[in-house]
Structure formats: C-alpha cells, structure tokens
Design an enzyme around this catalytic site. Structure first.
Site, mmCIF file in Angstrom:
data_model
loop_
_atom_site.group_PDB
_atom_site.id
_atom_site.type_symbol
_atom_site.label_atom_id
_atom_site.label_comp_id
_atom_site.label_asym_id
_atom_site.label_seq_id
_atom_site.Cartn_x
_atom_site.Cartn_y
_atom_site.Cartn_z
ATOM 1 C CE LYS A 36 -3.184 -8.209 35.896
ATOM 2 N NZ LYS A 36 -3.088 -6.768 36.029
ATOM 3 C CD GLN A 44 -2.231 -4.226 38.421
ATOM 4 O OE1 GLN A 44 -1.625 -5.045 37.738
ATOM 5 N NE2 GLN A 44 -3.539 -4.202 38.502
ATOM 6 C CG ASP A 48 -3.139 -3.724 30.722
ATOM 7 O OD1 ASP A 48 -3.824 -4.763 30.665
ATOM 8 O OD2 ASP A 48 -2.731 -3.243 31.797
#
Ligand code: NAP
Length: 315
Positions: A55, A99, A122
C-alpha cells in the site's frame, strides 16, 4: 479460456489516479495536502507488514501519503480507539484503516466501528456495511458531489465505500465486459471482509446470488449450477474439476502462502488461490490467476476510495 488478469487493469487505473492527483496538486498549489491514509498496524504480523508495504508503494507512486502507525501487540482497545479518534478529527486525513487480523484481545467490531464512516475507506464498519445492505453506494467511480469540509457531510446524501476486494471484483468483471445482471453467481465464503460484501454488490448488480460456506451440503452440485463462481475460502487448490463446468467464469479471491518443493528438492514459498488452476483452467470460459487476478485490484480499489474521500474534502 480467457485469463482474467488484474495486473494490466491495475496499471491503467494507477496511472489514472496519479494524473488526477497531480492535476489537483497543480491547481491547489501551496494549499495542496495529498490524499492521506492512516494505516494502523497492531503488533508485527509478517503478512500485514507485506500488505502495508504494498500500500505504501502504491501510495508513493500515485502521490498519496500513508501514515503507518505501528502500535504494540498489547495496546488496549481504549487506547487504540483514542488514537483512531484523533485521526477522525484531523481534517488532513482522508482515510483510516486498521490492518487485519488483530490480536485476540481486540474486537474487530469495536475497532472498525471507531472509524468515522466518512473515512472508512475499507468499508468494514457497521455503518458502511449497513449502507451496503441498503444499496446506498456507488457502483461507478464518479466522485461524490458535496460540501466543503468533512463537517458538511452531515447534510449530504453520503454513500458508503465498497470494501476493496468486492470493488476489485466488480472492476475486473466490468473491464472484461462480463455482464452480471440476470446471471447466477455463486460465492463461496461468508466473511464480513470478503464473502458478504461481494455477495451484496453482486446482488446490487442484479445477479441471482447463492452464498455457500463450510456447512453447505453438496457444495459441488451448487457451484456447478452458477454462471459465475467466486471463491473466497483460503484453501489452496480446494476447487477442483468436480466443482466446475464448461462456460463458467471463475474468480479466485483466495490467497494462501504454501511451501512447494522445487526440482532440486528445495522448499520455496508460493502464493496459491482456492482453485486447482492447472487442472481446471482449460475446462472453463474464463479464470483469474493467483497471483495477478483480483489481488492487484484490491489495492487499487482502496486508493480509489481514498481518492473519493480526498476529493470530497475539496468540495
Ligand atoms: P475467512 O474469514 O477465514 O472466511 C473463509 C470463509 O470460507 C468462511 O465463510 C468459511 O465458512 C468458508 N469456508 C472455509 N472452508 C470451506 C469449505 N471447505 N467449503 C466451503 N466454505 C468454506 O477468510 P476471508 O478473510 O474471507 O478470506 C478468504 C480468502 O481470501 C483468504 O485466502 C484471504 O487471504 C483471501 N483474501 C484475498 C484478498 C484479495 O485481495 N484477493 C483480500 C482479502 C482476503 P464458515 O463461515 O462456515 O466458516
């Protein structure tokens, strides 16, 4: 057989994002703040470090900024939520993700729900998932029209962000001109991260969706009936010839690292999908490879969501 490659599409979309960000940078001059993504990593899970690295690399290429906040494994839920809140209130931050997986003492539910849904790129908070259920999201990539700062979103008909993997699947199918409407789509896997969001977006695209899981009886009879089979179970090579039929389109979401022996008897790590690719590829109409299928589009989709949030902040 058509190989549905995500890497080529990723490259084009990455260039597009880079040039759109650069155009805004030139227009904004000294006022420019890059699209900024905060990534929380708790502990030092090796796979998470690899995914975050991908990322950061993508962000650097397109001209976005990643703030990688690495907190210790034993951080308390309240301390982590307080940290997330700081970034919720920071207008220079456009997206926040945590994450996964998290250490067992932290609730994924509580942590993802701490993220302001307008920065939840997300798309995993209850609000974002609720918007997905309500079909309150955009299936195209046009930016939302709206107010001038995050506060002004209160008055907007805000639409949720589609979780990145689900969005990646739509992008792949769209780019290859594969129509979903009216088709029978079978999704294997019902996780909040992957299986459920994919099923909901397929439903929104007017597919007839069947969701399968570990307790599904006669799985291979059900999978064979679908026009499009999407597997998100994380069991390398599980889907063999007995699960598929001719003229099917196969999308492999699974990503698992396995040890394989080379001709010289050496052990090497290899990334595998859920499909027994070599054995089924010639029996179907189209199939994604792993790696190089949906995976690259997941990262693109995350940054498209970030760009949308960034763009909203300029309006
Ligand atoms: P997960 O939370 O472990 O969910 C796996 C799902 O598969 C569950 O719903 C489970 O059913 C089902 N399942 C497991 N074994 C099965 C079987 N034998 N038959 C039928 N269903 C079975 O995993 P996840 O987070 O959804 O991730 C799934 C895979 O996608 C992993 O390999 C992950 O690495 C990969 N992934 C890829 C991307 C990408 O960008 N390509 C992104 C995220 C994740 P139950 O609900 O009954 O347990």
């Amino acid at each position: 057989m058509i190989l549905l490659r995500g890497t080529d599409i990723r490259d084009g979309k990455r260039e597009n994002l880079r040039s759109r960000i650069n155009d805004i940078k030139e227009k904004e001059g000294d006022k420019f703040i890059p699209p900024t993504l905060v990534i929380f990593q708790i502990g030092d899970n090796a796979s998470s470090t690899v995914y975050i690295g991908q990322k950061k690399k993508f962000a650097e290429y397109v001209g976005a900024l990643v703030l990688h906040i690495n907190l210790p494994e034993y951080v308390s839920e309240s301390d982590l939520i307080a940290e997330i809140n700081n970034y919720n209130m920071d207008d220079s931050v456009h997206g926040i993700i945590v994450q996964l997986p998290l250490p067992r003492h932290l609730s994924v539910h509580n942590i993802t729900n701490a993220i302001d849904y307008r920065k939840d790129v997300d798309g995993l908070s209850s609000t974002s998932l609720g918007l997905l259920v309500q079909r309150n999201f955009k299936l195209d990539n046009d930016v939302i029209k709206g107010g001038e700062s995050m506060d002004k979103f209160k008055n907007l008909d805000f639409k949720g962000f589609i979780p990145a993997t689900a969005k990646g699947v739509i992008t792949l199918l769209d780019e290859y001109g594969i129509e979903v409407e009216g088709k029978s789509v079978c999704v294997i896997g019902r996780s909040v991260l992957v299986g459920k969001p994919i099923s909901l977006v397929m439903l929104a695209k007017n597919a007839t969706v069947t969701i399968c899981h570990s307790r599904t009886a006669n799985l291979n009879e059900i999978t064979k009936r679908s026009d499009i089979l999407i597997s998100a179970i994380g069991k390398p090579g599980f889907i063999d010839k007995t699960f598929v039929r001719e003229n099917q389109i196969l999308i492999d979401i699974g990503i698992t690292s396995v040890d394989v022996k080379t001709g010289e008897g050496e052990n090497v790590r290899k990334v595998c999908g859920d499909f027994d690719f070599e054995k089924i590829k010639d029996a179907v109409e189209a199939i994604t490879p792993v790696p190089g299928g949906v995976g690259p589009l997941t990262v693109v989709s995350l940054f498209e969501n970030l760009f949308e949030s960034f763009h909203n902040s300029l309006l």
